[in-house]
Design a protein around this motif. Structure first.
Motif, PDB file in Angstrom:
ATOM      1  N   MET A 276     -92.844  15.607  62.917  1.00 18.83           N
ATOM      2  CA  MET A 276     -93.393  15.007  61.700  1.00 18.83           C
ATOM      3  C   MET A 276     -93.739  13.541  61.914  1.00 18.83           C
ATOM      4  N   ALA A 277     -94.987  13.341  62.310  1.00 16.24           N
ATOM      5  CA  ALA A 277     -95.451  11.997  62.642  1.00 16.24           C
ATOM      6  C   ALA A 277     -96.291  11.400  61.525  1.00 16.24           C
ATOM      7  N   ALA A 278     -96.475  12.140  60.432  1.00 16.03           N
ATOM      8  CA  ALA A 278     -97.323  11.638  59.352  1.00 16.03           C
ATOM      9  C   ALA A 278     -96.651  10.483  58.607  1.00 16.03           C
ATOM     10  N   ALA A 279     -97.484   9.565  58.150  1.00 16.10           N
ATOM     11  CA  ALA A 279     -97.013   8.493  57.269  1.00 16.10           C
ATOM     12  C   ALA A 279     -97.279   8.951  55.834  1.00 16.10           C
ATOM     13  N   VAL A 280     -96.338   9.722  55.317  1.00 16.57           N
ATOM     14  CA  VAL A 280     -96.522  10.336  54.005  1.00 16.57           C
ATOM     15  C   VAL A 280     -96.205   9.317  52.910  1.00 16.57           C
ATOM     16  N   ALA A 281     -97.053   9.269  51.891  1.00 15.14           N
ATOM     17  CA  ALA A 281     -96.766   8.371  50.767  1.00 15.14           C
ATOM     18  C   ALA A 281     -95.464   8.807  50.108  1.00 15.14           C
ATOM     19  N   ASP A 282     -94.627   7.846  49.775  1.00  8.68           N
ATOM     20  CA  ASP A 282     -93.367   8.178  49.105  1.00  8.68           C
ATOM     21  C   ASP A 282     -93.562   8.343  47.602  1.00  8.68           C
ATOM     22  N   TYR A 283     -94.603   7.683  47.083  1.00 13.75           N
ATOM     23  CA  TYR A 283     -94.864   7.746  45.636  1.00 13.75           C
ATOM     24  C   TYR A 283     -96.336   8.052  45.376  1.00 13.75           C
ATOM     25  N   LYS A 306     -92.053  10.103  42.662  1.00 12.84           N
ATOM     26  CA  LYS A 306     -91.779  10.454  44.056  1.00 12.84           C
ATOM     27  C   LYS A 306     -92.608  11.659  44.493  1.00 12.84           C
ATOM     28  N   THR A 307     -93.031  11.622  45.749  1.00 11.72           N
ATOM     29  CA  THR A 307     -93.674  12.814  46.322  1.00 11.72           C
ATOM     30  C   THR A 307     -92.576  13.681  46.938  1.00 11.72           C
ATOM     31  N   ALA A 308     -92.933  14.876  47.293  1.00 11.21           N
ATOM     32  CA  ALA A 308     -91.967  15.749  47.969  1.00 11.21           C
ATOM     33  C   ALA A 308     -91.724  15.209  49.373  1.00 11.21           C
ATOM     34  N   ASP A 309     -90.481  15.248  49.826  1.00 10.40           N
ATOM     35  CA  ASP A 309     -90.181  14.829  51.194  1.00 10.40           C
ATOM     36  C   ASP A 309     -90.326  16.052  52.109  1.00 10.40           C
ATOM     37  N   ILE A 310     -91.397  16.046  52.885  1.00 10.22           N
ATOM     38  CA  ILE A 310     -91.715  17.208  53.725  1.00 10.22           C
ATOM     39  C   ILE A 310     -90.619  17.424  54.769  1.00 10.22           C
ATOM     40  N   VAL A 325     -88.431  17.143  64.790  1.00 11.39           N
ATOM     41  CA  VAL A 325     -88.473  15.766  65.280  1.00 11.39           C
ATOM     42  C   VAL A 325     -89.117  14.902  64.216  1.00 11.39           C
ATOM     43  N   GLY A 326     -88.467  13.780  63.908  1.00  9.43           N
ATOM     44  CA  GLY A 326     -88.996  12.899  62.871  1.00  9.43           C
ATOM     45  C   GLY A 326     -89.309  11.522  63.419  1.00  9.43           C
ATOM     46  N   PHE A 327     -89.977  10.745  62.618  1.00  6.03           N
ATOM     47  CA  PHE A 327     -90.292   9.370  62.963  1.00  6.03           C
ATOM     48  C   PHE A 327     -89.630   8.440  61.958  1.00  6.03           C
ATOM     49  N   ALA A 328     -89.348   7.250  62.382  1.00  6.20           N
ATOM     50  CA  ALA A 328     -88.880   6.234  61.450  1.00  6.20           C
ATOM     51  C   ALA A 328     -89.536   4.922  61.837  1.00  6.20           C
ATOM     52  N   VAL A 343     -79.714  12.324  59.937  1.00  7.43           N
ATOM     53  CA  VAL A 343     -78.761  13.201  59.253  1.00  7.43           C
ATOM     54  C   VAL A 343     -79.395  13.790  58.000  1.00  7.43           C
ATOM     55  N   ARG A 344     -79.982  12.918  57.173  1.00  3.04           N
ATOM     56  CA  ARG A 344     -80.498  13.339  55.870  1.00  3.04           C
ATOM     57  C   ARG A 344     -81.595  14.400  56.014  1.00  3.04           C
ATOM     58  N   LYS A 345     -82.435  14.246  57.049  1.00  8.40           N
ATOM     59  CA  LYS A 345     -83.564  15.167  57.195  1.00  8.40           C
ATOM     60  C   LYS A 345     -83.307  16.233  58.251  1.00  8.40           C
ATOM     61  N   ASN A 346     -82.067  16.250  58.790  1.00  8.70           N
ATOM     62  CA  ASN A 346     -81.669  17.301  59.737  1.00  8.70           C
ATOM     63  C   ASN A 346     -82.593  17.348  60.966  1.00  8.70           C
ATOM     64  N   PHE A 347     -82.945  16.152  61.481  1.00  3.90           N
ATOM     65  CA  PHE A 347     -83.777  16.075  62.681  1.00  3.90           C
ATOM     66  C   PHE A 347     -82.919  16.310  63.921  1.00  3.90           C
ATOM     67  N   ASP A 348     -83.536  16.824  64.983  1.00  6.08           N
ATOM     68  CA  ASP A 348     -82.835  16.910  66.264  1.00  6.08           C
ATOM     69  C   ASP A 348     -82.858  15.562  66.968  1.00  6.08           C
TER      70      ASP A 348
HETATM   71  N1  CTP Z   1     -91.593  12.145  55.750  1.00  2.00           N
HETATM   72  C1  CTP Z   1     -92.046  13.332  55.195  1.00  2.00           C
HETATM   73  N2  CTP Z   1     -92.347  13.393  53.880  1.00  2.00           N
HETATM   74  C2  CTP Z   1     -92.222  12.316  53.072  1.00  2.00           C
HETATM   75  C3  CTP Z   1     -91.785  11.107  53.633  1.00  2.00           C
HETATM   76  C4  CTP Z   1     -91.477  11.048  54.957  1.00  2.00           C
HETATM   77  O1  CTP Z   1     -92.159  14.311  55.926  1.00  2.00           O
HETATM   78  N3  CTP Z   1     -92.538  12.415  51.794  1.00  2.00           N
HETATM   79  C5  CTP Z   1     -91.223  12.117  57.178  1.00  2.00           C
HETATM   80  C6  CTP Z   1     -92.116  11.258  58.037  1.00  2.00           C
HETATM   81  O2  CTP Z   1     -93.177  12.015  58.581  1.00  2.00           O
HETATM   82  C7  CTP Z   1     -91.156  10.779  59.123  1.00  2.00           C
HETATM   83  C8  CTP Z   1     -89.827  10.692  58.406  1.00  2.00           C
HETATM   84  O3  CTP Z   1     -89.951  11.555  57.275  1.00  2.00           O
HETATM   85  O4  CTP Z   1     -91.017  11.719  60.168  1.00  2.00           O
HETATM   86  C9  CTP Z   1     -89.384   9.346  57.970  1.00  2.00           C
HETATM   87  O5  CTP Z   1     -90.338   8.757  57.136  1.00  2.00           O
HETATM   88  P1  CTP Z   1     -90.044   7.411  56.379  1.00  2.00           P
HETATM   89  O6  CTP Z   1     -91.182   7.112  55.493  1.00  2.00           O
HETATM   90  O7  CTP Z   1     -89.618   6.366  57.363  1.00  2.00           O
HETATM   91  O8  CTP Z   1     -88.761   7.846  55.548  1.00  2.00           O
HETATM   92  P2  CTP Z   1     -88.445   7.768  54.019  1.00  2.00           P
HETATM   93  O9  CTP Z   1     -87.689   8.984  53.692  1.00  2.00           O
HETATM   94  O10 CTP Z   1     -89.650   7.493  53.245  1.00  2.00           O
HETATM   95  O11 CTP Z   1     -87.404   6.570  53.957  1.00  2.00           O
HETATM   96  P3  CTP Z   1     -87.567   5.061  53.457  1.00  2.00           P
HETATM   97  O12 CTP Z   1     -88.677   5.028  52.470  1.00  2.00           O
HETATM   98  O13 CTP Z   1     -86.244   4.781  52.863  1.00  2.00           O
HETATM   99  O14 CTP Z   1     -87.818   4.255  54.684  1.00  2.00           O
END
Ligand code: CTP
Length: 406
Positions: A276-283, A306-310, A325-328, A343-348
């Motif tokens: 999961m390399a996308a920069a997903v909008a949180d809101y 909030k959007t859904a956390d994929i 695999v996740g990105f931060a 931990v929260r997203k159960n990434f390897d």
């Molecule tokens: N991610 C996702 N769906 C979302 C937000 C994030 O799948 N709605 C995934 C990203 O692709 C990435 C990881 O989660 O692999 C971390 O994204 P990040 O934006 O850093 O995490 P957030 O949960 O948004 O944490 P914060 O805003 O507290 O930094």
């Protein structure tokens, strides 16, 4: 650390046509011979202006064929077409491309191409405007329809001095592509992978959106690398100007976080690996106006939800044999924040890039990463091109897979 798998005993017909990139055919021949392949060189008359048959026959340890009929007799293209495990046309000029697309047969390269029963690979080399010309595009698509395999062109400075697409792939990339195709021993062979990449756009009204500066590059090069290793990749790509040109990558274009979420949920059960390399909008805007919002007031409040956390959703339904695999991307408390996401997203593992590192992050060609595993295990890497970073990430996934398959 990663040894090049060998092409031991593979029979390659290497056809060289008249482009300045023909000089690369020498190192390509050397690499092929070094990896154990048997190489039969074919060349057009035009190619001889760029590289000599003597150089190539010395490197390939075989006579070079450049005529259908020579003093020594008839060079049997039908026999060659049966002999080879693969035919590689590198460099492939616009002219040869056009002739191949239309079944012309006025030299030995084309005669062998038409006779070949083996897979045919072609590495175009031309100036950027020739590359973009509609007739080239059409010929290219025709060849793909015929089942020929495109070795993607590179981007960079061309012999004309112009900068753009059209450079012939590097010999190393060509050998690697052949190796993956002809020697299917990679743990990724037959594995299905999901990759998310790019930004998301969250609509405010019909004309405006909330987005971010992600180019999609990191996820795209990972998808490309996985495909090169033999995986079947589904790339869910947000609005990005980039694209992948690998036949093992299927791109699903989405716009919003919600669309990306729905596509990911649908695909995830059938894959073994998700990156999961996308920069997903949180809101996103809570209400999307159905008409363009007019400028009426001095201040303007936009309520977001909030959007859904994929990644978190996939983490919840992850099966034992799946790897996530996740990105931060962090600006402060990098390791602690990334470990929380692990931990929260159960990434390897989590790929951490800090915006504090010069050259890392959005809209840059380079990246500097650390990989974070459970129990505070961390691997740090130097600043490198995103392509090289993708190699490191994919190697890590490969090790995880290999340790599981044991
Ligand atoms: N991610 C996702 N769906 C979302 C937000 C994030 O799948 N709605 C995934 C990203 O692709 C990435 C990881 O989660 O692999 C971390 O994204 P990040 O934006 O850093 O995490 P957030 O949960 O948004 O944490 P914060 O805003 O507290 O930094």
């Amino acid at each position: 650390t990663h040894s090049m798998p060998s092409l031991n005993g593979k029979k390659i017909m290497l056809a060289i046509t008249g482009s300045i990139a023909a000089y690369k055919a020498a190192s390509l021949t050397r690499l092929l011979i070094k990896s154990g392949a048997e190489v039969q060189i074919l060349m057009t008359e035009a190619a001889k202006a760029f590289i000599t048959p003597l150089t190539l026959s010395t490197l390939s340890k075989k006579p070079v064929y450049s005529e259908v009929i020579s003093e020594d007799g008839w060079n049997n293209h039908v026999e060659l077409g049966l002999w080879a495990d693969a035919m590689v046309i590198a460099p492939c000029t616009a002219n040869t491309l056009a002739k191949m697309a239309n079944g012309l047969c006025d030299n030995i390269v084309l005669a062998c191409y038409l006779s070949a029963r083996c897979p045919v690979y072609f590495a175009p080399a031309m100036d950027l405007d020739m590359w973009k010309h509609p007739s080239t595009v059409q010929n290219l698509n025709k060849l793909k329809d015929f089942g020929c395999k495109l070795i993607p062109v590179g981007h960079g400075e061309l012999a004309s001095g112009l900068v753009g697409d059209g450079r012939m792939a590097e010999p190393e990339a060509i050998v690697e592509m052949l190796t993956t195709a002809l020697v299917p021993d990679s743990v990724f062979q037959g594995k299905k992978v999901l990759v998310t990449a790019g930004p998301t756009y969250e609509a405010i009204d019909p004309v405006r959106f909330i987005g971010n500066r992600s180019s999609g590059k990191m996820g795209i090069v990972i998808a490309d690398r996985l495909a090169a290793k033999g995986a079947t990749v589904k790339l869910i790509l947000g609005p990005s100007r980039l694209q992948v040109d690998h036949e093992n990558v299927e791109t699903i274009r989405v716009e919003s976080a919600q669309e990306m979420y729905e596509a990911a949920l649908k695909i995830y059960p059938e894959v073994e690996i998700a990156v999961m390399a996308a920069a997903v909008a949180d809101y996103r805007p809570k209400v999307v106006a159905d008409q363009k919002i007019k400028k009426k007031t001095n201040t303007f409040d936009l309520e977001l939800e909030k959007t859904a956390d994929i990644a978190a959703s996939l983490g919840k339904i992850k099966r034992k044999n799946q790897i996530n695999v996740g990105f931060a991307l962090e600006t402060a408390n990098e390791t602690a924040n990334a470990a929380g996401k692990l931990v929260r997203k159960n990434f390897d593992f989590v790929v951490l890039n800090s915006l504090n590192d010069k050259g890392a992050g959005f809209n840059k060609p380079t990246n500097k990463i650390s990989l974070l595993f459970s129990e505070d295990k961390i691997k740090k890497f130097e600043l490198n091109s995103k392509e090289a970073v993708a190699v490191d990430i994919v190697n890590e996934i490969e090790q995880l897979l290999a340790s599981r398959d044991e």
